[in-house]
Design a protein around this motif. Structure first.
Motif, PDB file in Angstrom:
ATOM      1  N   PHE A  79       3.889  -2.604   5.854  1.00 41.21           N
ATOM      2  CA  PHE A  79       3.514  -1.439   5.047  1.00 41.21           C
ATOM      3  C   PHE A  79       3.998  -0.150   5.702  1.00 41.21           C
ATOM      4  O   PHE A  79       4.691   0.663   5.081  1.00 41.21           O
ATOM      5  CB  PHE A  79       1.993  -1.409   4.858  1.00 41.21           C
ATOM      6  N   PHE A  80       3.661   0.050   6.968  1.00 37.04           N
ATOM      7  CA  PHE A  80       4.037   1.282   7.649  1.00 37.04           C
ATOM      8  C   PHE A  80       5.547   1.353   7.893  1.00 37.04           C
ATOM      9  O   PHE A  80       6.142   2.432   7.813  1.00 37.04           O
ATOM     10  CB  PHE A  80       3.272   1.418   8.968  1.00 37.04           C
ATOM     11  N   ALA A  81       6.164   0.221   8.196  1.00 39.84           N
ATOM     12  CA  ALA A  81       7.610   0.214   8.403  1.00 39.84           C
ATOM     13  C   ALA A  81       8.344   0.634   7.130  1.00 39.84           C
ATOM     14  O   ALA A  81       9.322   1.389   7.184  1.00 39.84           O
ATOM     15  CB  ALA A  81       8.067  -1.178   8.847  1.00 39.84           C
ATOM     16  N   SER A  82       7.867   0.153   5.990  1.00 31.26           N
ATOM     17  CA  SER A  82       8.506   0.501   4.720  1.00 31.26           C
ATOM     18  C   SER A  82       8.323   1.984   4.392  1.00 31.26           C
ATOM     19  O   SER A  82       9.264   2.647   3.937  1.00 31.26           O
ATOM     20  CB  SER A  82       7.919  -0.349   3.583  1.00 31.26           C
ATOM     21  N   ILE A  83       7.117   2.498   4.624  1.00 32.65           N
ATOM     22  CA  ILE A  83       6.861   3.922   4.402  1.00 32.65           C
ATOM     23  C   ILE A  83       7.775   4.764   5.285  1.00 32.65           C
ATOM     24  O   ILE A  83       8.436   5.711   4.833  1.00 32.65           O
ATOM     25  CB  ILE A  83       5.388   4.269   4.715  1.00 32.65           C
ATOM     26  N   ALA A  84       7.819   4.420   6.584  1.00 32.17           N
ATOM     27  CA  ALA A  84       8.613   5.195   7.550  1.00 32.17           C
ATOM     28  C   ALA A  84      10.088   5.189   7.187  1.00 32.17           C
ATOM     29  O   ALA A  84      10.779   6.205   7.321  1.00 32.17           O
ATOM     30  CB  ALA A  84       8.405   4.638   8.962  1.00 32.17           C
ATOM     31  N   ARG A  85      10.585   4.053   6.706  1.00 35.44           N
ATOM     32  CA  ARG A  85      12.005   3.942   6.374  1.00 35.44           C
ATOM     33  C   ARG A  85      12.378   4.880   5.223  1.00 35.44           C
ATOM     34  O   ARG A  85      13.407   5.562   5.278  1.00 35.44           O
ATOM     35  CB  ARG A  85      12.348   2.494   5.997  1.00 35.44           C
ATOM     36  N   VAL A 274      -7.697 -17.229  -2.602  1.00 35.73           N
ATOM     37  CA  VAL A 274      -7.316 -16.197  -1.631  1.00 35.73           C
ATOM     38  C   VAL A 274      -6.668 -15.012  -2.345  1.00 35.73           C
ATOM     39  O   VAL A 274      -5.790 -15.197  -3.191  1.00 35.73           O
ATOM     40  CB  VAL A 274      -6.328 -16.755  -0.580  1.00 35.73           C
ATOM     41  N   ILE A 275      -7.123 -13.800  -1.987  1.00 39.43           N
ATOM     42  CA  ILE A 275      -6.448 -12.565  -2.377  1.00 39.43           C
ATOM     43  C   ILE A 275      -6.363 -11.679  -1.141  1.00 39.43           C
ATOM     44  O   ILE A 275      -7.299 -11.623  -0.342  1.00 39.43           O
ATOM     45  CB  ILE A 275      -7.186 -11.806  -3.504  1.00 39.43           C
ATOM     46  N   VAL A 276      -5.239 -10.969  -0.998  1.00 33.79           N
ATOM     47  CA  VAL A 276      -5.017 -10.089   0.152  1.00 33.79           C
ATOM     48  C   VAL A 276      -4.792  -8.663  -0.337  1.00 33.79           C
ATOM     49  O   VAL A 276      -4.057  -8.450  -1.298  1.00 33.79           O
ATOM     50  CB  VAL A 276      -3.786 -10.545   0.969  1.00 33.79           C
ATOM     51  N   PHE A 277      -5.411  -7.700   0.336  1.00 39.57           N
ATOM     52  CA  PHE A 277      -5.099  -6.301   0.061  1.00 39.57           C
ATOM     53  C   PHE A 277      -3.870  -5.932   0.877  1.00 39.57           C
ATOM     54  O   PHE A 277      -3.891  -6.009   2.100  1.00 39.57           O
ATOM     55  CB  PHE A 277      -6.265  -5.374   0.447  1.00 39.57           C
ATOM     56  N   ASP A 278      -2.839  -5.522   0.186  1.00 37.88           N
ATOM     57  CA  ASP A 278      -1.551  -5.109   0.752  1.00 37.88           C
ATOM     58  C   ASP A 278      -0.554  -6.265   0.750  1.00 37.88           C
ATOM     59  O   ASP A 278      -0.554  -7.130   1.624  1.00 37.88           O
ATOM     60  CB  ASP A 278      -1.694  -4.538   2.170  1.00 37.88           C
ATOM     61  N   ASP A 279       0.285  -6.244  -0.247  1.00 36.17           N
ATOM     62  CA  ASP A 279       1.283  -7.291  -0.453  1.00 36.17           C
ATOM     63  C   ASP A 279       2.453  -7.124   0.507  1.00 36.17           C
ATOM     64  O   ASP A 279       2.702  -6.041   1.018  1.00 36.17           O
ATOM     65  CB  ASP A 279       1.794  -7.188  -1.894  1.00 36.17           C
ATOM     66  N   TYR A 280       3.149  -8.213   0.789  1.00 38.95           N
ATOM     67  CA  TYR A 280       4.484  -8.123   1.367  1.00 38.95           C
ATOM     68  C   TYR A 280       5.281  -9.354   0.989  1.00 38.95           C
ATOM     69  O   TYR A 280       4.735 -10.339   0.497  1.00 38.95           O
ATOM     70  CB  TYR A 280       4.451  -7.847   2.870  1.00 38.95           C
ATOM     71  N   ASN A 281       6.600  -9.265   1.166  1.00 41.52           N
ATOM     72  CA  ASN A 281       7.521 -10.207   0.533  1.00 41.52           C
ATOM     73  C   ASN A 281       7.198 -11.676   0.748  1.00 41.52           C
ATOM     74  O   ASN A 281       7.329 -12.491  -0.161  1.00 41.52           O
ATOM     75  CB  ASN A 281       8.956  -9.933   1.001  1.00 41.52           C
ATOM     76  N   ILE A 290       0.698 -16.248  -2.711  1.00 41.67           N
ATOM     77  CA  ILE A 290      -0.564 -15.553  -2.439  1.00 41.67           C
ATOM     78  C   ILE A 290      -0.737 -14.327  -3.344  1.00 41.67           C
ATOM     79  O   ILE A 290       0.110 -13.426  -3.365  1.00 41.67           O
ATOM     80  CB  ILE A 290      -0.637 -15.112  -0.962  1.00 41.67           C
ATOM     81  N   THR A 291      -1.836 -14.290  -4.066  1.00 42.52           N
ATOM     82  CA  THR A 291      -2.184 -13.120  -4.873  1.00 42.52           C
ATOM     83  C   THR A 291      -2.497 -11.943  -3.941  1.00 42.52           C
ATOM     84  O   THR A 291      -3.169 -12.107  -2.922  1.00 42.52           O
ATOM     85  CB  THR A 291      -3.406 -13.428  -5.758  1.00 42.52           C
ATOM     86  N   ALA A 292      -2.011 -10.763  -4.300  1.00 44.63           N
ATOM     87  CA  ALA A 292      -2.201  -9.612  -3.414  1.00 44.63           C
ATOM     88  C   ALA A 292      -2.249  -8.305  -4.195  1.00 44.63           C
ATOM     89  O   ALA A 292      -1.709  -8.195  -5.294  1.00 44.63           O
ATOM     90  CB  ALA A 292      -1.073  -9.552  -2.384  1.00 44.63           C
ATOM     91  N   ILE A 293      -2.903  -7.322  -3.585  1.00 47.69           N
ATOM     92  CA  ILE A 293      -2.855  -5.949  -4.079  1.00 47.69           C
ATOM     93  C   ILE A 293      -1.612  -5.298  -3.488  1.00 47.69           C
ATOM     94  O   ILE A 293      -1.468  -5.203  -2.274  1.00 47.69           O
ATOM     95  CB  ILE A 293      -4.100  -5.152  -3.653  1.00 47.69           C
ATOM     96  N   SER A 294      -0.689  -4.873  -4.338  1.00 49.35           N
ATOM     97  CA  SER A 294       0.549  -4.237  -3.892  1.00 49.35           C
ATOM     98  C   SER A 294       0.373  -2.723  -3.929  1.00 49.35           C
ATOM     99  O   SER A 294       0.162  -2.139  -4.994  1.00 49.35           O
ATOM    100  CB  SER A 294       1.709  -4.656  -4.803  1.00 49.35           C
ATOM    101  N   GLN A 295       0.439  -2.102  -2.760  1.00 53.05           N
ATOM    102  CA  GLN A 295       0.309  -0.652  -2.705  1.00 53.05           C
ATOM    103  C   GLN A 295       1.610   0.016  -3.169  1.00 53.05           C
ATOM    104  O   GLN A 295       2.698  -0.545  -3.007  1.00 53.05           O
ATOM    105  CB  GLN A 295      -0.027  -0.203  -1.285  1.00 53.05           C
TER     106      GLN A 295
END
Length: 360
Positions: A79-85, A274-281, A290-295
């Motif tokens: 998450f942070f790496a993608s934002i920073a990029r 299972v559900i995760v807050f904050d998706d990644y590839n 995995i179901t996820a919340i994508s920010q």
């Protein structure tokens, strides 16, 4: 020792003024009526002779270093790496460089890094703040430094901020579980005072209480030893044998949690949703996916750097703090299939925007 080339040398060799060279170097050729042909000639000569500008001297003249300091929790986190990029790419296109570092959510480390940035006289600060640095943020704002915080805010902070709607994201995830027949839903989160974590747990609590059930919450330590964290989560799930779903508050908790579930030989979603807050590839590549919340990473990054650039160019009203709360997306995949559903659907079924309304 090779003689250092100066702006005066370049001006003399080209038969023009030092001011003209300076305007070109600072990207102000157009506004000072310097022709495209002359600008290209100067830039070509600068490249040929290998001139490197003295940034310290430039900052003394202009009061600007063209550097933005960025403090994030963990640069290795997707998450942070993608934002920073994205922030770095946009900033560079506008003539700014980004200096960034990880705080590891440590207030003292954050204070030390802020002092380093102050010493380097960076032009602005982009921060995902840990709790406990309210005083330092206030001092930056009071001293007239542009500050934009993102991902989370701090109580009492009066400045630009960009966050996701953590409450609604969590509430929607739990409602999705409930709609699909899950009845005993646990949450595994951080033992943390971070505002975004508190909001996620509140969203979980409210959705659970609406069903008449009691919340089942396990809190783990930030950046705990991996093996210890896996054992903790494993013991929690095993000790609550009647739970049928788990909501992980972050993707890095989920990394350990999924390993714990595997160690317990539990099938997802047949035995545990299972559900995760904050998706990644990689979540869409898991079996089951995995179901996820994508920010809204791209929108958040663009809002953050554009707010900063507006402050630096003085196009925003001084003292007028701006806040943005961005909607996330529920990426519905196989790990949260309805309990009555026969094994597996294609990898990703539905993606819907999370509504902004909250329950009354």
């Amino acid at each position: 020792m090779k003689k250092k080339i100066t702006i005066g040398d370049i001006a003399s060799e080209l038969g023009i003024s030092k001011t003209t060279v300076s305007f070109v170097l600072n990207g102000k050729a157009r506004e000072n009526h310097i022709s495209v042909a002359l600008e290209k000639k100067i830039l070509k000569h600068i490249e040929k002779v290998g001139y490197r500008p003295n940034h310290f001297a430039q900052s003394l003249r202009t009061g600007k270093t063209k550097i933005i300091g960025m403090l994030i929790e963990d640069i290795s986190d997707p998450f942070f790496a993608s934002i920073a990029r994205i922030v770095e790419e946009i900033a560079y296109s506008k003539g700014y460089k980004i200096f960034y570092s990880s705080t590891e959510n440590d207030p003292q480390k954050t204070r030390d890094l802020l002092q380093v940035f102050r010493t380097r006289q960076v032009d602005g600060y982009i921060i995902a703040p840990p709790p406990g640095i309210e005083k330092e943020l206030k001092e930056l704002v009071d001293d007239g430094h542009p500050v934009v915080v993102f991902d989370r805010t701090l109580p009492g902070f009066k400045g630009d901020n960009v966050v996701a709607d953590n409450y609604q994201g969590a509430f929607t995830a739990i409602q999705h579980f409930i709609d699909n027949g899950y009845q005993r839903i646990a949450m595994i989160t951080l033992n943390s005072d971070q505002v975004q974590m508190i909001e996620r747990q509140k969203g979980y609590n409210d959705a659970i209480k609406a069903t008449g059930q009691l919340p089942i919450v396990k809190k783990v330590t930030y950046h705990d030893d991996k093996e210890h964290s896996i054992r903790e989560i494993q013991d929690f799930i095993a000790g609550n044998g009647n739970i049928d779903a788990v909501f992980f508050a972050t993707n890095y908790i989920a990394d350990n949690g999924l390993e714990a579930i595997r160690n317990l030989n539990l099938s997802i979603p047949q035995e545990l949703g299972v559900i995760v807050f904050d998706d990644y590839n990689l979540f869409r590549l898991f079996t089951p996916s995995i179901t996820a919340i994508s920010q809204p990473i791209k929108e958040m990054a663009e809002r953050v750097i554009n707010l900063m650039l507006e402050r630096l160019s003085a196009t925003a009203e001084p003292g007028e703090a701006r806040s943005f709360v961005l909607s996330s997306t529920l990426m519905v995949r196989n790990s949260s299939l309805p309990k009555t559903h026969v094994p597996f659907l294609p990898q990703e079924r539905v993606g819907g925007m999370i509504p902004k309304t909250r329950p009354s």
